[in-house]
Enzyme design. Structure first.
Site, PDB file in Angstrom:
ATOM      1  N   THR A  46       0.827  -1.178   0.142  1.00  0.00           N
ATOM      2  CA  THR A  46      -0.154  -0.065  -0.031  1.00  0.00           C
ATOM      3  C   THR A  46       1.018   1.164   0.102  1.00  0.00           C
ATOM      4  N   LEU A  47       0.278   2.295  -0.360  1.00  0.00           N
ATOM      5  CA  LEU A  47       1.195   3.571  -0.408  1.00  0.00           C
ATOM      6  C   LEU A  47       0.865   4.259   1.110  1.00  0.00           C
ATOM      7  N   GLY A  48       1.435   5.280   1.630  1.00  0.00           N
ATOM      8  CA  GLY A  48       1.471   5.898   2.753  1.00  0.00           C
ATOM      9  C   GLY A  48       2.706   5.847   3.546  1.00  0.00           C
ATOM     10  N   GLU A 106      15.037   3.635  30.515  1.00  0.00           N
ATOM     11  CA  GLU A 106      15.957   4.848  29.664  1.00  0.00           C
ATOM     12  C   GLU A 106      17.331   4.729  30.150  1.00  0.00           C
ATOM     13  N   ILE A 155      14.225   2.641  20.662  1.00  0.00           N
ATOM     14  CA  ILE A 155      15.308   3.596  20.843  1.00  0.00           C
ATOM     15  C   ILE A 155      15.789   4.500  19.811  1.00  0.00           C
ATOM     16  N   ARG A 212      15.145   5.677  15.419  1.00  0.00           N
ATOM     17  CA  ARG A 212      14.924   5.262  14.109  1.00  0.00           C
ATOM     18  C   ARG A 212      16.201   5.371  13.347  1.00  0.00           C
ATOM     19  N   ASP A 256      12.732  11.023   6.236  1.00  0.00           N
ATOM     20  CA  ASP A 256      13.661  10.585   7.431  1.00  0.00           C
ATOM     21  C   ASP A 256      14.920  10.168   6.710  1.00  0.00           C
ATOM     22  N   ALA A 287       6.578  13.310   9.754  1.00  0.00           N
ATOM     23  CA  ALA A 287       5.962  13.381   8.720  1.00  0.00           C
ATOM     24  C   ALA A 287       5.688  14.554   7.968  1.00  0.00           C
ATOM     25  N   HIS A 303     -13.615  32.820  24.003  1.00  0.00           N
ATOM     26  CA  HIS A 303     -13.748  32.570  25.386  1.00  0.00           C
ATOM     27  C   HIS A 303     -15.218  31.570  25.547  1.00  0.00           C
TER      28      HIS A 303
HETATM   29  P1  FAD Z   1       8.596   6.443   5.033  1.00  0.00           P
HETATM   30  O1  FAD Z   1       7.061   6.893   5.574  1.00  0.00           O
HETATM   31  O2  FAD Z   1       9.065   5.585   6.044  1.00  0.00           O
HETATM   32  O3  FAD Z   1       8.169   5.871   3.745  1.00  0.00           O
HETATM   33  C1  FAD Z   1       9.232   5.264   2.943  1.00  0.00           C
HETATM   34  C2  FAD Z   1       8.785   4.395   1.961  1.00  0.00           C
HETATM   35  O4  FAD Z   1       9.452   4.087   1.218  1.00  0.00           O
HETATM   36  C3  FAD Z   1       8.009   3.158   2.657  1.00  0.00           C
HETATM   37  O5  FAD Z   1       6.683   2.878   2.294  1.00  0.00           O
HETATM   38  C4  FAD Z   1       8.997   2.055   2.192  1.00  0.00           C
HETATM   39  O6  FAD Z   1       8.239   0.725   2.021  1.00  0.00           O
HETATM   40  C5  FAD Z   1       9.263   2.632   0.789  1.00  0.00           C
HETATM   41  N1  FAD Z   1      10.595   2.191   0.414  1.00  0.00           N
HETATM   42  C6  FAD Z   1      11.859   2.142   1.026  1.00  0.00           C
HETATM   43  N2  FAD Z   1      12.708   1.719   0.329  1.00  0.00           N
HETATM   44  C7  FAD Z   1      12.202   1.438  -1.117  1.00  0.00           C
HETATM   45  C8  FAD Z   1      12.801   1.019  -2.332  1.00  0.00           C
HETATM   46  N3  FAD Z   1      14.030   0.678  -2.341  1.00  0.00           N
HETATM   47  N4  FAD Z   1      11.864   0.882  -3.376  1.00  0.00           N
HETATM   48  C9  FAD Z   1      10.573   1.200  -3.017  1.00  0.00           C
HETATM   49  N5  FAD Z   1      10.009   1.535  -1.988  1.00  0.00           N
HETATM   50  C10 FAD Z   1      10.994   1.820  -0.996  1.00  0.00           C
HETATM   51  N6  FAD Z   1       5.511  11.383  12.512  1.00  0.00           N
HETATM   52  C11 FAD Z   1       4.694  12.541  12.746  1.00  0.00           C
HETATM   53  O7  FAD Z   1       4.948  13.671  12.293  1.00  0.00           O
HETATM   54  N7  FAD Z   1       3.555  12.397  13.757  1.00  0.00           N
HETATM   55  C12 FAD Z   1       3.438  11.244  14.189  1.00  0.00           C
HETATM   56  O8  FAD Z   1       2.340  11.186  14.757  1.00  0.00           O
HETATM   57  C13 FAD Z   1       4.184   9.935  14.203  1.00  0.00           C
HETATM   58  N8  FAD Z   1       3.837   8.942  14.807  1.00  0.00           N
HETATM   59  C14 FAD Z   1       4.822   7.906  14.510  1.00  0.00           C
HETATM   60  C15 FAD Z   1       4.269   6.751  15.158  1.00  0.00           C
HETATM   61  C16 FAD Z   1       5.192   5.661  14.846  1.00  0.00           C
HETATM   62  C17 FAD Z   1       4.995   4.235  15.539  1.00  0.00           C
HETATM   63  C18 FAD Z   1       6.424   5.866  13.988  1.00  0.00           C
HETATM   64  C19 FAD Z   1       7.311   4.445  13.498  1.00  0.00           C
HETATM   65  C20 FAD Z   1       6.614   6.887  13.248  1.00  0.00           C
HETATM   66  C21 FAD Z   1       5.890   8.001  13.547  1.00  0.00           C
HETATM   67  N9  FAD Z   1       6.195   9.225  12.980  1.00  0.00           N
HETATM   68  C22 FAD Z   1       5.386  10.202  13.376  1.00  0.00           C
HETATM   69  C23 FAD Z   1       7.287   9.401  11.976  1.00  0.00           C
HETATM   70  C24 FAD Z   1       6.697   9.321  10.626  1.00  0.00           C
HETATM   71  O9  FAD Z   1       6.218   8.237  10.300  1.00  0.00           O
HETATM   72  C25 FAD Z   1       7.899   9.399   9.681  1.00  0.00           C
HETATM   73  O10 FAD Z   1       8.663  10.757   9.985  1.00  0.00           O
HETATM   74  C26 FAD Z   1       7.380   9.645   8.044  1.00  0.00           C
HETATM   75  O11 FAD Z   1       6.858   8.542   7.843  1.00  0.00           O
HETATM   76  C27 FAD Z   1       8.660   9.915   7.217  1.00  0.00           C
HETATM   77  O12 FAD Z   1       8.206   9.851   5.915  1.00  0.00           O
HETATM   78  P2  FAD Z   1       9.238   9.268   4.659  1.00  0.00           P
HETATM   79  O13 FAD Z   1       8.302   9.488   3.600  1.00  0.00           O
HETATM   80  O14 FAD Z   1      10.563   9.999   4.922  1.00  0.00           O
HETATM   81  O15 FAD Z   1       9.510   7.815   4.974  1.00  0.00           O
HETATM   82  P1  NAI Z   2      13.127   8.823  20.021  1.00  0.00           P
HETATM   83  O1  NAI Z   2      14.559   9.392  19.709  1.00  0.00           O
HETATM   84  O2  NAI Z   2      12.141   9.808  20.303  1.00  0.00           O
HETATM   85  O3  NAI Z   2      13.368   8.288  21.518  1.00  0.00           O
HETATM   86  C1  NAI Z   2      14.346   7.273  21.966  1.00  0.00           C
HETATM   87  C2  NAI Z   2      14.521   7.236  23.290  1.00  0.00           C
HETATM   88  O4  NAI Z   2      15.490   5.989  23.521  1.00  0.00           O
HETATM   89  C3  NAI Z   2      15.353   8.329  23.936  1.00  0.00           C
HETATM   90  O5  NAI Z   2      14.999   8.828  24.974  1.00  0.00           O
HETATM   91  C4  NAI Z   2      16.850   7.522  24.259  1.00  0.00           C
HETATM   92  O6  NAI Z   2      17.585   8.327  25.033  1.00  0.00           O
HETATM   93  C5  NAI Z   2      16.434   6.386  24.506  1.00  0.00           C
HETATM   94  N1  NAI Z   2      17.727   5.265  24.315  1.00  0.00           N
HETATM   95  C6  NAI Z   2      18.508   5.088  23.149  1.00  0.00           C
HETATM   96  N2  NAI Z   2      19.225   4.112  23.231  1.00  0.00           N
HETATM   97  C7  NAI Z   2      18.867   3.474  24.528  1.00  0.00           C
HETATM   98  C8  NAI Z   2      19.307   2.425  25.111  1.00  0.00           C
HETATM   99  N3  NAI Z   2      20.190   1.547  24.520  1.00  0.00           N
HETATM  100  N4  NAI Z   2      18.568   1.869  26.399  1.00  0.00           N
HETATM  101  C9  NAI Z   2      17.681   2.603  26.615  1.00  0.00           C
HETATM  102  N5  NAI Z   2      17.171   3.921  26.247  1.00  0.00           N
HETATM  103  C10 NAI Z   2      17.814   4.042  24.956  1.00  0.00           C
HETATM  104  O7  NAI Z   2      12.873   7.461  19.290  1.00  0.00           O
HETATM  105  P2  NAI Z   2      11.695   6.719  19.209  1.00  0.00           P
HETATM  106  O8  NAI Z   2      10.903   6.958  20.451  1.00  0.00           O
HETATM  107  O9  NAI Z   2      12.073   5.340  18.814  1.00  0.00           O
HETATM  108  O10 NAI Z   2      10.913   7.310  17.953  1.00  0.00           O
HETATM  109  C11 NAI Z   2      11.571   7.529  16.661  1.00  0.00           C
HETATM  110  C12 NAI Z   2      11.041   8.692  16.069  1.00  0.00           C
HETATM  111  O11 NAI Z   2       9.979   8.515  15.354  1.00  0.00           O
HETATM  112  C13 NAI Z   2      11.053  10.054  16.800  1.00  0.00           C
HETATM  113  O12 NAI Z   2      12.066  10.476  17.103  1.00  0.00           O
HETATM  114  C14 NAI Z   2      10.022  10.688  16.094  1.00  0.00           C
HETATM  115  O13 NAI Z   2      10.860  11.473  14.936  1.00  0.00           O
HETATM  116  C15 NAI Z   2       9.161   9.672  15.324  1.00  0.00           C
HETATM  117  N6  NAI Z   2       7.924   9.699  16.074  1.00  0.00           N
HETATM  118  C16 NAI Z   2       7.186  10.727  15.951  1.00  0.00           C
HETATM  119  C17 NAI Z   2       5.972  10.723  16.704  1.00  0.00           C
HETATM  120  C18 NAI Z   2       5.247  11.924  16.855  1.00  0.00           C
HETATM  121  O14 NAI Z   2       5.382  12.986  16.126  1.00  0.00           O
HETATM  122  N7  NAI Z   2       4.158  12.008  17.803  1.00  0.00           N
HETATM  123  C19 NAI Z   2       5.431   9.485  17.280  1.00  0.00           C
HETATM  124  C20 NAI Z   2       6.459   8.452  17.108  1.00  0.00           C
HETATM  125  C21 NAI Z   2       7.624   8.530  16.525  1.00  0.00           C
END
Ligand code: FAD
Ligand code: NAI
Length: 467
Positions: free
Chosen positions: A39-41, A205, A273, A275, A314, A322, A446
């Site tokens: 899927t896309l997204g 942590e 910990i 991405r 990313d 995002a 308000h």
């Molecule tokens: P991605 O969304 O990772 O998309 C990359 C795409 O490229 C994927 O679909 C992958 O399959 C595809 N791809 C990779 N390599 C290839 C290839 N060689 N050929 C074809 N396709 C390929 N961000 C927010 O702003 N708000 C949030 O609330 C939020 N919540 C999150 C919750 C979780 C659990 C996680 C893990 C992340 C969250 N994020 C959030 C972070 C957000 O998802 C990412 O910052 C965002 O998706 C990055 O977009 P992108 O397009 O760079 O990469």
């Molecule tokens: P994060 O970078 O937000 O947090 C990782 C945490 O793990 C930090 O507190 C770090 O000190 C700790 N850590 C690192 N190594 C460790 C170790 N060996 N043992 C214990 N703790 C350790 O990363 P997270 O939560 O995995 O999310 C990744 C990214 O995804 C975020 O940075 C954010 O960019 C994105 N994201 C955004 C969301 C939003 O916008 N609401 C929601 C979820 C993810």
């Protein structure tokens, strides 16, 4: 132009990739997007922002029904139906990903299904699911391949007992106990989901604080609020291993500062910990791109070191969010199309969707101190906000940091109800380089929580109307 030739080919169909593709279509460029997933997204729609927010919303309502409804005169005895909760999450995700497909068709974007690989200047090789490889040509190639969860030696993710965020979004049961490694955004959001649904959640942590990157005072307030809800924190702890059995996991850890090792048993462990950029099998070497030591593709205004190859989202430097990927997508494509693409990296908001929510934009106090910049602080607590008070959600505050000389708003840090929806007001204000007085003298409705934003700005000059 042959069928296999494009003005732009984008590799990756996440928020970076699909926004780039749609904008290119809008600007009349011949565009294709290569996506290897079904899927896309990307991460955001499939296994990130969207499913996590669906579970956060549902679990928040479940907990409110169980704990808060009686207090406002509504007697209910909620029962968890996890299968339905997961189904409504999957339905929403499916509608959203199909929405992107619709937008692709509407904007004449070709979705090339398969894994894309750079194959020398101007060439993308796509390995389809059918095993066939096709080579496409493009004047511009945009890399938007995103990121993947970082691993930890000794903690092998099996998506059964030891899960990453993807596994934690689809646990087959509400665990009795969950250990989260990493007190970052994913750990606290998904830890909150499962705590609300009944798990005893312990967050381990490495650092001596939670949510690095957030304002220190906000982080402390959030930790206190989450601890009050029952989340346990083990800060300054280094995880040394995790052993998964049939019905649970044993985690071993030791204090970072030295001291005796500890073990912790739980039904499940969530590793969160951070991405890392995803460029596996992308053929970067074929165009002479060498990622930096952390794997990020370096760019200058989204241009890589290879002519005609761009990178966004990313996979490049900056916050992994995002909306950052989306802004870069639009700016990159507009630049390719000969317009003036622009991203204001100083005004990219961050949100943590816990309860209370956390939202911020601009500089933290620590950053301003490190820069030696003189600033003024205005602060307003939600206990003094009438809407928050009548809704029984008065935890938290809004803090505005303004330049001591010019009064320009430099940073805003909020913890409280619906702050995710309110931070945008300050993004706009900062984009217009507003002074705190501009916000302080703007009429707000308000009773709304947004009055706290204005009151905090009034606090910069010390005329907050606070009891
Ligand atoms: P991605 O969304 O990772 O998309 C990359 C795409 O490229 C994927 O679909 C992958 O399959 C595809 N791809 C990779 N390599 C290839 C290839 N060689 N050929 C074809 N396709 C390929 N961000 C927010 O702003 N708000 C949030 O609330 C939020 N919540 C999150 C919750 C979780 C659990 C996680 C893990 C992340 C969250 N994020 C959030 C972070 C957000 O998802 C990412 O910052 C965002 O998706 C990055 O977009 P992108 O397009 O760079 O990469
Ligand atoms: P994060 O970078 O937000 O947090 C990782 C945490 O793990 C930090 O507190 C770090 O000190 C700790 N850590 C690192 N190594 C460790 C170790 N060996 N043992 C214990 N703790 C350790 O990363 P997270 O939560 O995995 O999310 C990744 C990214 O995804 C975020 O940075 C954010 O960019 C994105 N994201 C955004 C969301 C939003 O916008 N609401 C929601 C979820 C993810």
């Amino acid at each position: 132009m042959a069928e296999t030739s494009y003005d732009v080919i984008i590799i990756g169909g996440g928020p970076g990739g699909y926004n780039a593709a749609i904008r290119a279509g809008q600007l009349g460029l011949k565009v294709a997007c290569v996506e290897k997933g079904p899927t896309l997204g990307g991460t955001c729609l499939n296994v990130g922002c969207m499913p996590s927010k669906a579970l956060l919303h549902a679990s928040e309502l479940f907990e409110m029904a169980a704990k808060d409804f009686a207090g406002i005169g509504i007697q209910v005895a909620p029962k968890l139906d996890l299968v339905q909760m997961m189904k409504q999450k999957a339905d929403s995700v499916s509608q959203l990903t199909k929405g992107i497909e619709f937008l692709f068709k509407k904007n004449k974007v070709d979705w090339i299904k398969g894994k894309g690989k750079l194959a020398g200047a101007g060439k993308v090789e796509v390995a389809g699911d059918d095993g066939k490889t096709t080579t496409f040509e493009a004047r511009n190639i945009v890399i938007a391949t995103g990121s993947e969860p970082s691993g930890l030696p000794g903690v092998a993710v099996d998506q059964k007992r030891i899960v990453d965020s993807t596994g934690a979004l689809s646990l087959p049961e509400a665990p009795k106990s969950l250990v989260v490694i990493g007190a970052g955004i994913i750990g606290l959001e998904l830890g909150s989901v499962w705590r609300r649904l009944g798990a005893k959640v312990t967050v381990v942590e490495f650092l001596d604080r939670i949510t690095p990157g957030a304002d220190a005072e906000v982080a402390k307030t959030l930790q206190r609020a989450l601890a009050k809800q029952g989340m346990e924190f083990k800060l300054g702890m280094k995880v040394t291993g995790a052993k998964a059995g049939k019905s649970g996991v044993t985690l071993t850890m030791e204090p970072v500062a030295g001291g005796s090792a500890e073990t912790l048993d739980a039904d499940y462990v969530l590793l969160a910990i951070g991405r890392r950029p995803y460029t596996e099998g992308l053929g970067l070497e074929s165009v002479g791109i060498t990622p930096d030591k952390r794997g990020f593709i370096e760019t200058d205004h989204w241009k890589t070191t290879a002519a005609g190859v761009w990178a966004i989202g990313d996979v490049t430097h900056g916050p992994m969010l995002a909306h950052k990927a989306e802004d870069e997508a639009v700016a990159c494509i507009e630049t390719i199309a000969g317009h003036a693409g622009h991203v204001n990296y100083g005004i990219i908001p961050s949100v943590i969707y816990t309860w209370p929510e956390v939202a911020w934009v601009g500089k933290t106090e620590d950053e301003l101190k490190a820069e030696g910049r003189a600033y003024k602080v205005g602060k307003f607590p939600f206990t003094a906000n009438s809407r928050a008070k009548i809704n029984h959600e008065s935890e938290g505050f809004v803090k505005v940091l303004a330049d001591a000389a010019t009064d320009e708003v430099l940073g805003v840090h909020m913890i409280g109800p619906s702050v995710s929806e309110m931070i945008g007001e300050y993004c706009v204000a900062m984009e217009f380089r507003a002074a705190s007085e501009d916000v302080a003298r703007t009429c707000h409705p308000h009773p709304t929580r947004s009055e706290a934003l204005r009151q905090a700005a009034m606090g910069v000059e010390g005329w907050t109307m606070q009891a």
